[in-house]
Design an enzyme around this catalytic site. Structure first.
Site, mmCIF file in Angstrom:
data_model
loop_
_atom_site.group_PDB
_atom_site.id
_atom_site.type_symbol
_atom_site.label_atom_id
_atom_site.label_comp_id
_atom_site.label_asym_id
_atom_site.label_seq_id
_atom_site.Cartn_x
_atom_site.Cartn_y
_atom_site.Cartn_z
ATOM 1 N N ALA A 1 0.851 -1.192 0.000
ATOM 2 C CA ALA A 1 0.000 0.000 0.000
ATOM 3 C C ALA A 1 0.891 1.247 0.000
ATOM 4 O O ALA A 1 2.053 1.186 0.399
ATOM 5 C CB ALA A 1 -0.934 0.014 1.203
ATOM 6 N N PHE A 2 0.327 2.370 -0.440
ATOM 7 C CA PHE A 2 1.169 3.551 -0.675
ATOM 8 C C PHE A 2 1.780 4.103 0.601
ATOM 9 O O PHE A 2 2.744 4.861 0.542
ATOM 10 C CB PHE A 2 0.349 4.644 -1.397
ATOM 11 N N LYS A 3 1.257 3.728 1.768
ATOM 12 C CA LYS A 3 1.802 4.275 3.007
ATOM 13 C C LYS A 3 3.263 3.891 3.197
ATOM 14 O O LYS A 3 4.007 4.595 3.874
ATOM 15 C CB LYS A 3 0.950 3.851 4.181
ATOM 16 N N ASP A 4 3.686 2.788 2.565
ATOM 17 C CA ASP A 4 5.104 2.413 2.627
ATOM 18 C C ASP A 4 6.010 3.504 2.053
ATOM 19 O O ASP A 4 7.148 3.641 2.479
ATOM 20 C CB ASP A 4 5.360 1.137 1.820
ATOM 21 N N MET B 1 6.405 5.784 5.010
ATOM 22 C CA MET B 1 6.733 5.141 6.280
ATOM 23 C C MET B 1 8.122 4.513 6.260
ATOM 24 O O MET B 1 8.826 4.526 7.263
ATOM 25 C CB MET B 1 5.667 4.086 6.561
#
Ligand SMILES: *Cc1c(COP(=O)(O)O)cnc(C)c1O
Length: 470
Positions: free
Chosen positions: A111-114, A117
């Site tokens: 997911a794009f949060k990687d 993060m």
């Protein structure tokens, strides 16, 4: 470069300090004093840089209190082929109708949060080591944020992660992803209750000032400035990838919830990246679509938030929205205080007289996508292009097709992979093989590490105490 709060009552601070902050002490969000301006010549020089090189050029404008070589090293260790599957990091492909898809979802948790993060994990470790500090992250997740935080902070020195999740409420894949981590600094805590109960426990612990200070409790929620600044980079990367010259303009369509992703697009545009429009796509939870259509911002309560098949957008109070409204009001902190006092009482506000500025000066438009829309888009893209897109990305494609102007080049941000949301994909196209990145084949059968606890903040505090005093 120093940072200021949207509420205007916090001393100006350097990046390293802002990195470890959640909300500003005055309740606002931190933003740079001004946005660096990128000249056409600089833009031309950046064309053709590798992703980590581009990240360095952009972020060194915002991160002025970490030595260049150290920042470069952090970024080279973050944006690797090993972590993101390709050296391109955010490759772009074109659907048969001409819409571009920029993949932000090839990191460890799909997911794009990687994207942000993974940077945050390395930056935290660096700053904590330098200052001899410890940080213990306490968070609540319904899926994507918790796993992205755990994969970013696993094995990092000076950091523990205590992540609360609602027992039995996440998908088998999401549970396996988080609970199979065996790192000693990662602590999964499943709470008998709903996501909101988990969030209430986090708030209760945060409100115990003595406990918070003694155990160095922090958060990694989406208002963190370090996440926003890391996200600015892929708008530049996507622009270079889809254009040949800086004369061209590109629009970005962004599946949105907390307004963190598209806020980074807004900042890229303010820096001078030739972005035509920023298209905000929502699901059934349409507070943002309503604002961009009418100028009214009416956050809903948890009871009025729909549970949908694009769950990472099930948000009715967009925590990063305040950053945009600060710019929209020409950075008038007293007006922000007044507007968010209204939000605090549950009322919201109406800025309809600023709508033309929102559209013409800031380039925002919006649309929404419902369950049947996303099923239809997933099926159509599968038929015409032989690809499976996830439900959130499908929401973006639906809205992009709806608002597209003749000749407009639209890049839809792909925010997750289909493998993460199998049930909805099956509902759309039947039981097909959904490709999974290498290494994740047997994920659900790995041993899991999780403590199940009653819905009680004291029990969670006791776990934190015991772990840290061992
Ligand atoms: C978090 C998330 C979003 C929403 O992003 P915001 O920054 O909260 O607007 C959209 N899609 C997926 C898959 C996500 O994980």
């Amino acid at each position: 470069m120093k940072y200021i709060s949207t509420r205007g009552q916090t001393a100006h601070k350097p990046f390293s300090e802002v990195l470890l902050m959640g909300l500003a002490p005055d309740g606002g969000l931190m933003l740079p004093e001004s946005y660096p301006q990128i000249s056409p010549e600089t833009l031309q020089q950046w064309r053709g840089l590798s992703y980590p090189e581009l990240a360095f050029e952009i972020m060194s404008l915002f991160v002025t209190d970490i030595p260049s070589e150290d920042l470069r090293d952090i970024l080279n260790r973050t944006y690797t082929e090993a972590a993101f599957g390709t050296a391109e990091i955010t490759p772009v492909r074109t659907l048969s109708d001409g819409i571009k898809i920029q993949a932000l979802s090839n990191g460890p948790t799909l997911a794009f949060k990687d994207m942000a993060m993974q940077f945050l994990g390395n930056a935290f470790e660096y700053v904590l080591a330098k200052e001899g500090k410890q940080l213990n992250i306490l968070g609540a997740t319904s899926g994507d944020t918790g796993s992205a935080a755990e994969y970013a902070l696993r094995g990092k020195k000076g950091v523990h992660v205590f992540m609360l999740s609602p027992e039995g409420k996440m998908s088998a894949f999401q549970r396996a992803q988080m609970y199979s981590l065996q790192d000693e600094n990662i602590h999964n805590i499943a709470v008998h209750g709903m996501f909101d109960d988990c969030q209430d426990i986090v708030k209760a612990v945060q409100n115990d000032a003595a406990f918070k200070e003694k155990y160095h409790i922090g958060t990694v929620n989406s208002i963190n400035w370090g996440r926003i600044v890391a996200q600015v980079v892929y708008y530049f990367a996507g622009y270079f990838n889809t254009t040949q010259s800086n004369e061209q303009k590109v629009s970005f369509c962004v599946p949105s919830g907390n307004f963190g992703n598209v806020c980074a697009g807004h900042i890229a545009r303010q820096m001078g990246l030739p972005i035509h429009r920023l298209i905000v796509a929502t699901n059934e939870n349409d507070v943002l679509d309503e604002f961009f259509k009418t100028g009214e911002y009416r956050p809903r309560t948890a009871e009025h938030t729909h549970v949908t098949s694009s769950p990472s957008m099930d948000i009715s109070k967009a925590s990063n929205f305040e950053r945009f409204i600060f710019d929209l009001t020409d950075r008038d902190a007293s007006q922000i205080q007044a507007l968010w006092a209204e939000v605090g009482t549950g009322k919201g506000f109406d800025l309809n007289w600023l709508l033309s500025k929102v559209r013409n000066q800031y380039g925002f438009v919006s649309g929404k996508s419902l369950h049947q829309d996303r099923l239809r888009v997933i099926a159509e893209v599968y038929q015409t292009d032989g690809q499976l897109v996830d439900p959130h990305t499908a929401d973006g494609i639906k809205v992009a097709r709806e608002v597209r102007e003749a000749g407009e080049l639209i890049v839809c941000l792909e925010t997750a992979l289909a493998a993460k949301f199998e049930d909805t994909v099956y509902e759309a196209v039947g039981k097909v093989d959904i490709p999974r990145p290498a290494g994740l084949e047997g994920l659900e059968s790995l041993p899991q590490r999780v403590q199940v606890v009653p819905n009680n903040a004291e029990v969670v505090k006791e776990i934190i105490r015991e772990t840290l005093e061992k």
